[in-house]
Design a protein around this motif. Structure first.
Motif, short mmCIF file in Angstrom:
data_model
loop_
_atom_site.label_atom_id
_atom_site.label_comp_id
_atom_site.label_asym_id
_atom_site.label_seq_id
_atom_site.Cartn_x
_atom_site.Cartn_y
_atom_site.Cartn_z
N HIS A 1 -3.81 6.39 -5.85
CA HIS A 1 -4.87 5.37 -5.83
C HIS A 1 -4.57 4.32 -6.89
O HIS A 1 -4.66 4.60 -8.09
CB HIS A 1 -6.23 6.04 -6.09
CG HIS A 1 -7.39 5.10 -6.09
ND1 HIS A 1 -8.69 5.53 -6.18
CD2 HIS A 1 -7.47 3.76 -6.00
CE1 HIS A 1 -9.51 4.51 -6.14
NE2 HIS A 1 -8.79 3.41 -6.05
N ASP B 1 -6.13 4.54 -10.39
CA ASP B 1 -6.96 3.41 -9.94
C ASP B 1 -6.66 2.16 -10.77
O ASP B 1 -7.55 1.36 -11.07
CB ASP B 1 -8.45 3.77 -10.01
CG ASP B 1 -9.34 2.84 -9.19
OD1 ASP B 1 -8.80 1.96 -8.48
OD2 ASP B 1 -10.57 2.98 -9.27
N GLU C 1 -8.07 1.76 0.44
CA GLU C 1 -9.32 2.36 -0.05
C GLU C 1 -10.45 1.70 0.72
O GLU C 1 -10.71 0.51 0.55
CB GLU C 1 -9.47 2.10 -1.56
CG GLU C 1 -10.76 2.65 -2.15
CD GLU C 1 -10.89 2.37 -3.66
OE1 GLU C 1 -10.18 1.49 -4.19
OE2 GLU C 1 -11.73 3.03 -4.30
N HIS D 1 -8.36 -2.48 -1.66
CA HIS D 1 -9.71 -2.38 -1.09
C HIS D 1 -9.71 -2.94 0.33
O HIS D 1 -9.11 -3.99 0.58
CB HIS D 1 -10.70 -3.21 -1.91
CG HIS D 1 -10.94 -2.69 -3.29
ND1 HIS D 1 -11.65 -1.54 -3.54
CD2 HIS D 1 -10.56 -3.16 -4.50
CE1 HIS D 1 -11.71 -1.33 -4.85
NE2 HIS D 1 -11.05 -2.29 -5.46
N HIS E 1 -5.89 -1.42 -11.96
CA HIS E 1 -6.06 -2.79 -11.46
C HIS E 1 -5.32 -3.80 -12.34
O HIS E 1 -4.99 -4.88 -11.89
CB HIS E 1 -7.54 -3.19 -11.47
CG HIS E 1 -8.38 -2.58 -10.40
ND1 HIS E 1 -8.67 -1.24 -10.35
CD2 HIS E 1 -9.00 -3.14 -9.32
CE1 HIS E 1 -9.45 -1.00 -9.29
NE2 HIS E 1 -9.65 -2.14 -8.65
N HIS F 1 -13.35 8.29 -7.02
CA HIS F 1 -14.16 8.30 -8.25
C HIS F 1 -15.64 8.65 -8.08
O HIS F 1 -16.53 7.84 -8.36
CB HIS F 1 -14.04 6.97 -9.01
CG HIS F 1 -13.97 5.73 -8.12
ND1 HIS F 1 -15.01 5.32 -7.34
CD2 HIS F 1 -12.98 4.84 -7.92
CE1 HIS F 1 -14.66 4.22 -6.70
NE2 HIS F 1 -13.42 3.91 -7.02
N HIS G 1 -4.17 -0.40 -7.40
CA HIS G 1 -4.33 -1.74 -6.83
C HIS G 1 -3.21 -2.64 -7.30
O HIS G 1 -3.44 -3.67 -7.93
CB HIS G 1 -5.73 -2.28 -7.17
CG HIS G 1 -6.81 -1.40 -6.61
ND1 HIS G 1 -7.37 -1.61 -5.38
CD2 HIS G 1 -7.37 -0.25 -7.09
CE1 HIS G 1 -8.25 -0.65 -5.12
NE2 HIS G 1 -8.27 0.19 -6.16
FE LIG Z 1 -9.85 1.68 -6.37
#
Ligand SMILES: [Fe+2]
Length: 248
Positions: free
Chosen positions: A22, A211, A98, A59, A213, A153, A24
């Motif tokens: 996971h 996760d 996601e 996303h 970013h 999450h 981005h």
């Molecule tokens: Fe995410």
């Protein structure tokens, strides 16, 4: 009072050859990396943390990031074109997505047009303000269509912080849980950290992921120090994550 000296254990000490399911890091299609140069910086930073296999999960959110197989595929190709052969020889990149549980998701689910992680695992998320009113029905439908739902999450959904038993209900319905590694610090706030520790303590966490970013996330992950309980409990979850999603 007498103090024993003890060596600090950093999260990154446990992340050698980590499979990150996971993040981005695909350029320009959500609130993660803005362009290929940012993607490459993030990949290098994550390599330094120990990540070896990357599963970018942009996303897919009708209102903000209406991504499709095509936008995800194009961003992936852009990234591959921008990476030098040395990095490409050191890592694997397998994109997925996601999915926000919105109306569009339910249409895509009907058509079975979803971008999965390895083994039909499907990464889903909800609004941070409220769950969909028909959440349990959606989970049932995802399973009926042959997918394995992973809730991203769960510790970040504050509407469950005072009704933590509901997490157990979601697991009973067949939802897997993916905890964010940054939730093991106060990055998202003390209550999220508490919920993360509760979920680990109750053995409700199946997988962990970054996760990531942006560069701040990497810096915080790199500085994250584990308490004694996490030093004991986290390795098995990391191992399960790597075993489940490794493509090598
Ligand atoms: Fe995410």
């Amino acid at each position: 009072m007498f103090h024993f000296f003890s060596k600090k254990v950093f999260l990154k000490d446990l992340l050698e050859n980590f499979v990150d399911m996971h993040s981005h890091i695909l350029p320009g299609i959500d609130d993660g990396a803005k362009n290929t140069s940012e993607s490459i910086d993030l990949i290098k930073g994550m390599q330094a943390l120990g990540v070896k296999q990357f599963m970018p999960t942009p996303h897919v959110m009708q209102d903000f990031y209406p991504n499709t197989d095509e936008t995800i595929g194009d961003a992936y190709q852009n990234l591959l074109g921008a990476l030098d052969s040395k990095i490409l020889s050191e890592i694997t990149i397998n994109p997925a997505a996601e999915y926000m549980l919105d109306d569009n998701f339910q249409k895509q689910l009907d058509r079975q047009e979803l971008f999965t992680l390895k083994g039909n695992y499907l990464l889903i998320e909800m609004s941070y303000f409220q769950p969909p009113i028909n959440l349990e029905e959606i989970i049932f439908k995802i399973k009926t269509k042959g997918y394995l739902p992973i809730l991203a999450h769960p510790e970040r959904y504050s509407f469950y912080h005072n009704t933590k038993d509901y997490y157990k209900k979601l697991k009973q319905l067949g939802c897997f849980f993916q905890l964010n590694l940054l939730s093991l610090s106060d990055h998202y706030g003390k209550n999220v950290e508490k919920a993360a520790n509760y979920l680990i303590e109750e053995q409700l966490v199946d997988f962990v992921a970054t996760d990531v970013h942006n560069g701040i996330h990497i810096k915080k992950l790199s500085n994250l120090i584990l308490n004694k309980n996490l030093i004991r409990k986290l390795p098995a979850i990391i191992k399960n994550t790597c075993n489940t999603f490794s493509v090598i």
